[in-house]
Design an enzyme around this catalytic site. Structure first.
Site, mmCIF file in Angstrom:
data_model
loop_
_atom_site.group_PDB
_atom_site.id
_atom_site.type_symbol
_atom_site.label_atom_id
_atom_site.label_comp_id
_atom_site.label_asym_id
_atom_site.label_seq_id
_atom_site.Cartn_x
_atom_site.Cartn_y
_atom_site.Cartn_z
ATOM 1 N N LYS A 52 0.840 -1.203 0.000
ATOM 2 C CA LYS A 52 0.000 0.000 0.000
ATOM 3 C C LYS A 52 0.874 1.252 0.000
ATOM 4 C CE LYS A 52 -3.800 -2.571 1.970
ATOM 5 N NZ LYS A 52 -4.555 -3.031 3.154
ATOM 6 N N GLN A 96 -5.068 -2.097 9.475
ATOM 7 C CA GLN A 96 -4.852 -3.369 8.790
ATOM 8 C C GLN A 96 -5.404 -4.531 9.634
ATOM 9 O OE1 GLN A 96 -3.426 -3.749 5.597
ATOM 10 N NE2 GLN A 96 -4.209 -5.816 5.874
ATOM 11 N N ASP A 119 -11.137 2.060 3.354
ATOM 12 C CA ASP A 119 -11.288 0.620 3.101
ATOM 13 C C ASP A 119 -12.750 0.286 2.774
ATOM 14 O OD1 ASP A 119 -9.066 -1.003 3.023
ATOM 15 O OD2 ASP A 119 -8.901 -1.192 5.209
#
Ligand code: NAP
Length: 290
Positions: A52, A96, A119
């Site tokens: 990322k 995460q 997300d």
């Protein structure tokens, strides 16, 4: 049969984003800023976050990784989320997953402001996506839809069969595929589905998202179908430096000759997932969603 090249497509999308960002920076705006919160030292999570960060570089974004040890308390993590929610220099952030067992992932997900939830996991974004309102799309499903669009694969009135009903792939993909404008007729299969092979054979677009290597065999696929393989299972492989290789959910060798289009693993859906995160972050910075 045409191979759907997710790696190339994602490189193109990142280049398009980088162009937009460069133009904005030239006008005096700051670059979009994505923060990733990484708890503990899980190998998979380390790799995802590193990828990322690399994608942010390719897009001209600023990125920051905030690390916390495995023993961080839920309250400490919620405090950090509160700080990020209120930091005007942060356009979007992700925590995460997976998190250590003593932390409630749902509580963490819901603590993130929907307007910074790039997300697209917050129930507000999930709900807005399902009723077709502007939102941060869930990464893998939106990446799949983007691939279908860029390869001009017809979806209107087509049968789309999805194997898997997880909250991150199967369910949100079903919601997207049935939206007006995409217009597919969607069937979602799971472990209780009867006559699965027969259902799959009806598919013009077959999406395998169950995490079982080689599950979709040639007899389950209609001639001329498009097959999207979401599966990424680590299979031990002593010939690789890493000690494993990624295996998809489709028996690629035997299924590919029957397909109009098919995604490989790796290099298909995987690279597109990060692209959605980049697109969501850009839209957050532009204030396009909220
Ligand atoms: P998950 O949460 O493990 O869910 C798997 C789904 O498959 C469940 O709905 C399950 O049914 C269904 N299933 C399992 N065995 C089945 C069977 N024999 N027949 C029919 N359905 C069956 O999966 P996920 O998180 O969505 O991940 C799926 C795969 O995609 C994994 O390999 C994962 O690594 C990969 N993935 C890849 C990306 C990417 O970026 N490329 C992103 C996300 C996930 P029940 O609900 O009935 O148990």
């Amino acid at each position: 049969m045409e191979l759907i090249d997710g790696k190339l497509t994602s490189a193109r999308i990142k280049a398009e984003i980088a162009e937009t960002v460069a133009a904005r920076v030239a006008e005096g705006h700051r670059a979009p800023h994505l923060v990733a919160v990484l708890v503990g030292h899980d190998g998979g999570s380390e790799t995802y976050v590193a990828n990322k960060v690399k994608a942010c570089e390719a897009c001209g974004f600023r990125s920051t990784v905030i690390r916390r040890e495995e023993d961080v308390t839920e309250d400490e993590l919620l405090g950090l989320i509160d700080q990020l929610n209120n930091d005007p220099e942060v356009d979007g952030f992700i925590v995460q997953l997976p998190l250590p067992r003593h932390i409630n992932e749902q509580r963490v997900t819901e603590a993130i402001l929907p307007s910074k939830d790039v997300d697209g996991f917050h129930p507000v974004n999930v709900g807005r996506q399902s009723i077709g309102l502007p939102c941060f799309h869930s990464a893998t499903p939106a990446g799949i839809v983007e691939l279908l669009k860029r390869y001009n694969i017809p979806t209107r009135g087509k049968n789309c069969v999805i194997i898997g009903r997880s909250n991150i792939v199967g369910k949100p993909l079903a919601a997207l595929m049935m939206q007006k404008g995409i217009d597919a007729t969607v069937t979602v299969c799971h472990s209780a589905t009867e006559n699965l092979a027969e259902v799959c054979r009806q598919a013009d677009i077959l999406v395998a998202a169950l995490g079982r290597p080689g599950f979709v065999t040639a007899d389950m696929v209609k001639e001329g179908a498009t097959v999207i393989d979401v599966g990424t299972t680590r299979v031990p492989d002593s010939s690789r430096k890493s000690g494993f290789r990624l295996s998809g959910d489709v028996d690629f060798e035997n299924v590919a000759p029957k397909c109009a289009y098919i995604t490989p693993v790796p290099g298909g859906v995987g690279p597109m997932t990060i692209c959605t995160l980049m697109q969501n972050t850009l839209r957050a910075a532009l204030g396009e969603v909220y």
